[in-house]
Design a protein around this motif. Structure first.
Motif, PDB file in Angstrom:
ATOM      1  N   VAL A 118      45.150  14.829  32.378  1.00 27.48           N
ATOM      2  CA  VAL A 118      43.807  14.863  32.984  1.00 27.48           C
ATOM      3  C   VAL A 118      43.258  16.290  32.961  1.00 27.48           C
ATOM      4  O   VAL A 118      42.090  16.511  32.606  1.00 27.48           O
ATOM      5  N   VAL A 119      44.087  17.268  33.303  1.00 28.31           N
ATOM      6  CA  VAL A 119      43.618  18.670  33.302  1.00 28.31           C
ATOM      7  C   VAL A 119      43.187  19.059  31.890  1.00 28.31           C
ATOM      8  O   VAL A 119      42.111  19.645  31.690  1.00 28.31           O
ATOM      9  N   HIS A 120      44.013  18.697  30.916  1.00 33.66           N
ATOM     10  CA  HIS A 120      43.709  19.057  29.526  1.00 33.66           C
ATOM     11  C   HIS A 120      42.370  18.449  29.097  1.00 33.66           C
ATOM     12  O   HIS A 120      41.495  19.143  28.555  1.00 33.66           O
ATOM     13  N   ALA A 121      42.187  17.151  29.363  1.00 32.87           N
ATOM     14  CA  ALA A 121      40.953  16.473  28.945  1.00 32.87           C
ATOM     15  C   ALA A 121      39.744  17.003  29.722  1.00 32.87           C
ATOM     16  O   ALA A 121      38.648  17.131  29.167  1.00 32.87           O
ATOM     17  N   ALA A 122      39.933  17.330  30.998  1.00 26.53           N
ATOM     18  CA  ALA A 122      38.812  17.853  31.802  1.00 26.53           C
ATOM     19  C   ALA A 122      38.391  19.234  31.299  1.00 26.53           C
ATOM     20  O   ALA A 122      37.207  19.573  31.315  1.00 26.53           O
ATOM     21  N   ARG A 123      39.359  20.020  30.848  1.00 26.45           N
ATOM     22  CA  ARG A 123      39.007  21.338  30.284  1.00 26.45           C
ATOM     23  C   ARG A 123      38.167  21.167  29.022  1.00 26.45           C
ATOM     24  O   ARG A 123      37.237  21.917  28.774  1.00 26.45           O
ATOM     25  N   GLU A 124      38.529  20.134  28.235  1.00 32.61           N
ATOM     26  CA  GLU A 124      37.834  19.906  26.957  1.00 32.61           C
ATOM     27  C   GLU A 124      36.437  19.343  27.170  1.00 32.61           C
ATOM     28  O   GLU A 124      35.496  19.757  26.509  1.00 32.61           O
ATOM     29  N   THR A 125      36.344  18.361  28.067  1.00 27.93           N
ATOM     30  CA  THR A 125      35.110  17.563  28.142  1.00 27.93           C
ATOM     31  C   THR A 125      34.333  17.742  29.445  1.00 27.93           C
ATOM     32  O   THR A 125      33.194  17.299  29.534  1.00 27.93           O
ATOM     33  N   GLY A 126      34.954  18.317  30.456  1.00 30.72           N
ATOM     34  CA  GLY A 126      34.275  18.499  31.745  1.00 30.72           C
ATOM     35  C   GLY A 126      34.631  17.459  32.773  1.00 30.72           C
ATOM     36  O   GLY A 126      34.557  17.725  33.977  1.00 30.72           O
ATOM     37  N   ALA A 127      35.049  16.261  32.332  1.00 36.43           N
ATOM     38  CA  ALA A 127      35.342  15.191  33.291  1.00 36.43           C
ATOM     39  C   ALA A 127      36.325  14.212  32.667  1.00 36.43           C
ATOM     40  O   ALA A 127      36.118  13.767  31.535  1.00 36.43           O
ATOM     41  N   ALA A 128      37.386  13.870  33.400  1.00 34.80           N
ATOM     42  CA  ALA A 128      38.396  12.958  32.845  1.00 34.80           C
ATOM     43  C   ALA A 128      39.109  12.220  33.964  1.00 34.80           C
ATOM     44  O   ALA A 128      39.263  12.755  35.074  1.00 34.80           O
ATOM     45  N   LEU A 129      39.542  10.995  33.654  1.00 36.56           N
ATOM     46  CA  LEU A 129      40.302  10.219  34.637  1.00 36.56           C
ATOM     47  C   LEU A 129      41.245   9.250  33.931  1.00 36.56           C
ATOM     48  O   LEU A 129      40.998   8.866  32.790  1.00 36.56           O
ATOM     49  N   PRO A 130      42.347   8.859  34.626  1.00 34.87           N
ATOM     50  CA  PRO A 130      43.283   7.912  34.019  1.00 34.87           C
ATOM     51  C   PRO A 130      42.805   6.478  34.207  1.00 34.87           C
ATOM     52  O   PRO A 130      42.341   6.107  35.288  1.00 34.87           O
ATOM     53  N   MET A 131      42.945   5.688  33.147  1.00 32.21           N
ATOM     54  CA  MET A 131      42.538   4.282  33.197  1.00 32.21           C
ATOM     55  C   MET A 131      43.717   3.417  32.774  1.00 32.21           C
ATOM     56  O   MET A 131      44.456   3.789  31.858  1.00 32.21           O
ATOM     57  N   LEU A 132      43.873   2.275  33.415  1.00 31.04           N
ATOM     58  CA  LEU A 132      44.961   1.356  33.077  1.00 31.04           C
ATOM     59  C   LEU A 132      44.372  -0.004  32.711  1.00 31.04           C
ATOM     60  O   LEU A 132      43.584  -0.570  33.489  1.00 31.04           O
ATOM     61  N   ALA A 133      44.762  -0.513  31.532  1.00 34.20           N
ATOM     62  CA  ALA A 133      44.251  -1.814  31.082  1.00 34.20           C
ATOM     63  C   ALA A 133      44.594  -2.900  32.103  1.00 34.20           C
ATOM     64  O   ALA A 133      45.605  -2.811  32.805  1.00 34.20           O
ATOM     65  N   LEU A 134      43.752  -3.912  32.208  1.00 34.43           N
ATOM     66  CA  LEU A 134      43.967  -4.980  33.180  1.00 34.43           C
ATOM     67  C   LEU A 134      44.844  -6.075  32.587  1.00 34.43           C
ATOM     68  O   LEU A 134      44.704  -6.418  31.414  1.00 34.43           O
ATOM     69  N   ALA A 135      45.746  -6.600  33.400  1.00 36.82           N
ATOM     70  CA  ALA A 135      46.637  -7.665  32.924  1.00 36.82           C
ATOM     71  C   ALA A 135      45.963  -9.030  33.068  1.00 36.82           C
ATOM     72  O   ALA A 135      46.163  -9.918  32.246  1.00 36.82           O
ATOM     73  N   ASP A 136      45.169  -9.175  34.099  1.00 36.71           N
ATOM     74  CA  ASP A 136      44.567 -10.482  34.379  1.00 36.71           C
ATOM     75  C   ASP A 136      43.260 -10.664  33.616  1.00 36.71           C
ATOM     76  O   ASP A 136      42.579  -9.692  33.300  1.00 36.71           O
ATOM     77  N   THR A 137      42.900 -11.904  33.368  1.00 32.90           N
ATOM     78  CA  THR A 137      41.544 -12.197  32.895  1.00 32.90           C
ATOM     79  C   THR A 137      40.606 -11.983  34.088  1.00 32.90           C
ATOM     80  O   THR A 137      40.906 -12.386  35.209  1.00 32.90           O
ATOM     81  N   VAL A 138      39.481 -11.321  33.827  1.00 31.63           N
ATOM     82  CA  VAL A 138      38.581 -10.965  34.931  1.00 31.63           C
ATOM     83  C   VAL A 138      37.301 -11.795  34.851  1.00 31.63           C
ATOM     84  O   VAL A 138      36.696 -11.898  33.781  1.00 31.63           O
ATOM     85  N   LYS A 139      36.939 -12.391  35.970  1.00 32.90           N
ATOM     86  CA  LYS A 139      35.746 -13.247  36.013  1.00 32.90           C
ATOM     87  C   LYS A 139      34.796 -12.786  37.105  1.00 32.90           C
ATOM     88  O   LYS A 139      35.231 -12.229  38.121  1.00 32.90           O
ATOM     89  N   ARG A 140      33.514 -13.010  36.884  1.00 28.49           N
ATOM     90  CA  ARG A 140      32.527 -12.736  37.926  1.00 28.49           C
ATOM     91  C   ARG A 140      32.373 -14.013  38.754  1.00 28.49           C
ATOM     92  O   ARG A 140      32.218 -15.107  38.193  1.00 28.49           O
ATOM     93  N   VAL A 141      32.464 -13.860  40.088  1.00 27.26           N
ATOM     94  CA  VAL A 141      32.405 -15.026  40.975  1.00 27.26           C
ATOM     95  C   VAL A 141      31.243 -14.837  41.945  1.00 27.26           C
ATOM     96  O   VAL A 141      31.076 -13.761  42.524  1.00 27.26           O
ATOM     97  N   ARG A 142      30.415 -15.859  42.088  1.00 30.77           N
ATOM     98  CA  ARG A 142      29.334 -15.821  43.088  1.00 30.77           C
ATOM     99  C   ARG A 142      29.401 -17.075  43.928  1.00 30.77           C
ATOM    100  O   ARG A 142      29.465 -18.174  43.377  1.00 30.77           O
ATOM    101  N   ALA A 143      29.394 -16.879  45.242  1.00 28.18           N
ATOM    102  CA  ALA A 143      29.398 -18.011  46.179  1.00 28.18           C
ATOM    103  C   ALA A 143      30.470 -19.040  45.804  1.00 28.18           C
ATOM    104  O   ALA A 143      30.218 -20.244  45.753  1.00 28.18           O
ATOM    105  N   GLY A 144      31.659 -18.538  45.511  1.00 24.23           N
ATOM    106  CA  GLY A 144      32.783 -19.437  45.255  1.00 24.23           C
ATOM    107  C   GLY A 144      32.793 -20.095  43.895  1.00 24.23           C
ATOM    108  O   GLY A 144      33.621 -20.963  43.629  1.00 24.23           O
ATOM    109  N   ARG A 145      31.875 -19.700  43.000  1.00 23.29           N
ATOM    110  CA  ARG A 145      31.849 -20.303  41.656  1.00 23.29           C
ATOM    111  C   ARG A 145      31.950 -19.242  40.587  1.00 23.29           C
ATOM    112  O   ARG A 145      31.296 -18.198  40.660  1.00 23.29           O
ATOM    113  N   VAL A 146      32.778 -19.530  39.590  1.00 23.26           N
ATOM    114  CA  VAL A 146      32.901 -18.602  38.461  1.00 23.26           C
ATOM    115  C   VAL A 146      31.621 -18.691  37.639  1.00 23.26           C
ATOM    116  O   VAL A 146      31.203 -19.777  37.236  1.00 23.26           O
TER     117      VAL A 146
END
Ligand code: C5P
Length: 231
Positions: A118-146
């Motif tokens: 993160v320090v290395h990337a922030a020095r290069e680009t100004g802003a950096a953060l670690p991201m982790l891929a999601l294992a689950d399928t992600v759905k948008r839910v409204r009022a109890g319905r997908v």
């Protein structure tokens, strides 16, 4: 000083249902906050540490972290996470123009490799953060319905530490406070300004301890690593 790490530990940890704030609960025999602080203390590119803790824990936190040679300050937090981060930013030295890292103390098992990336990337680009891929399928839910299934290949969970050129984060924070925006992480403050944020690889080990199940997961991981329990 080139890199300052701010550990935010001032949350009440209500989802844990414990009597003390979660950063002060024991993991493998030592407080969660100390695990995180030691990781940053052993990261070669980190020069100084600031811990932000609940007012009632100031004395204990100073005693706990006092032996760390990189410790710069222990200060009290605010009511929201972003208020606590702001208190940490105030502890930077006058004229500081290096990299600031903001880390959830509730992620005690962060690896030095992630901090350095993160320090290395922030020095290069100004802003950096670690991201982790999601294992689950992600759905948008409204009022109890997908209503929609999102494209998982484009989604990932944001972790900490998040690293920024100091002046850039201060500018983004000033804009967010002026516009009364609630920030769930620092990256979103930069995204609002249209500033690019680099993603580096996050890790499963850098999980946020939120519930008692998370704490049990971390205890089990440490036990396995210490070889006391067969994997
Ligand atoms: O509540 P949440 O789990 O998102 O908190 C993430 C981190 O922010 C934790 O380490 C917590 O202690 C910290 N925090 C803080 N001040 C607050 C709220 C949260 O330092 N007011």
């Amino acid at each position: 000083m080139e890199t300052l790490a701010i550990l935010v530990a001032a949350g009440r940890g209500e989802r844990m249902g414990a009597s003390r704030p979660k950063a002060f609960l024991a993991l493998g025999g030592k407080p969660i906050l100390l695990w995180a602080a030691e990781a940053f203390a052993s990261a070669p590119s980190v020069d100084a540490l600031v811990a932000v803790v609940p007012a009632a824990e100031l004395e204990d936190a100073r005693e706990l972290l006092g032996p760390l040679s990189k410790l710069r300050a222990v200060t009290r937090g605010g009511s929201r996470r972003q208020d606590s981060v702001l208190e940490g930013l105030k502890q930077a030295p006058d004229g500081f123009d290096g990299i600031v890292l903001v880390h959830d103390a509730a992620r005690p098992l962060v690896e030095v490799g992630t901090i350095e990336a993160v320090v290395h990337a922030a020095r290069e680009t100004g802003a950096a953060l670690p991201m982790l891929a999601l294992a689950d399928t992600v759905k948008r839910v409204r009022a109890g319905r997908v209503v929609e299934t999102l494209d998982r290949t484009e989604l990932a969970g944001a972790q900490t530490p998040q690293g920024f050129r100091f002046a850039l984060l201060v500018r983004a924070y000033e804009a967010a406070f002026r516009d009364r925006v609630t920030l769930t992480d620092e990256g979103v403050a930069l995204e609002r300004l249209g500033h690019p944020v680099a993603a580096v690889a996050g890790t499963a080990r850098n999980r946020k301890i939120t519930t008692t199940e998370d704490l049990s997961w971390a205890e089990d991981l440490l036990l396995r690593e210490r070889g006391r329990v067969a994997p």
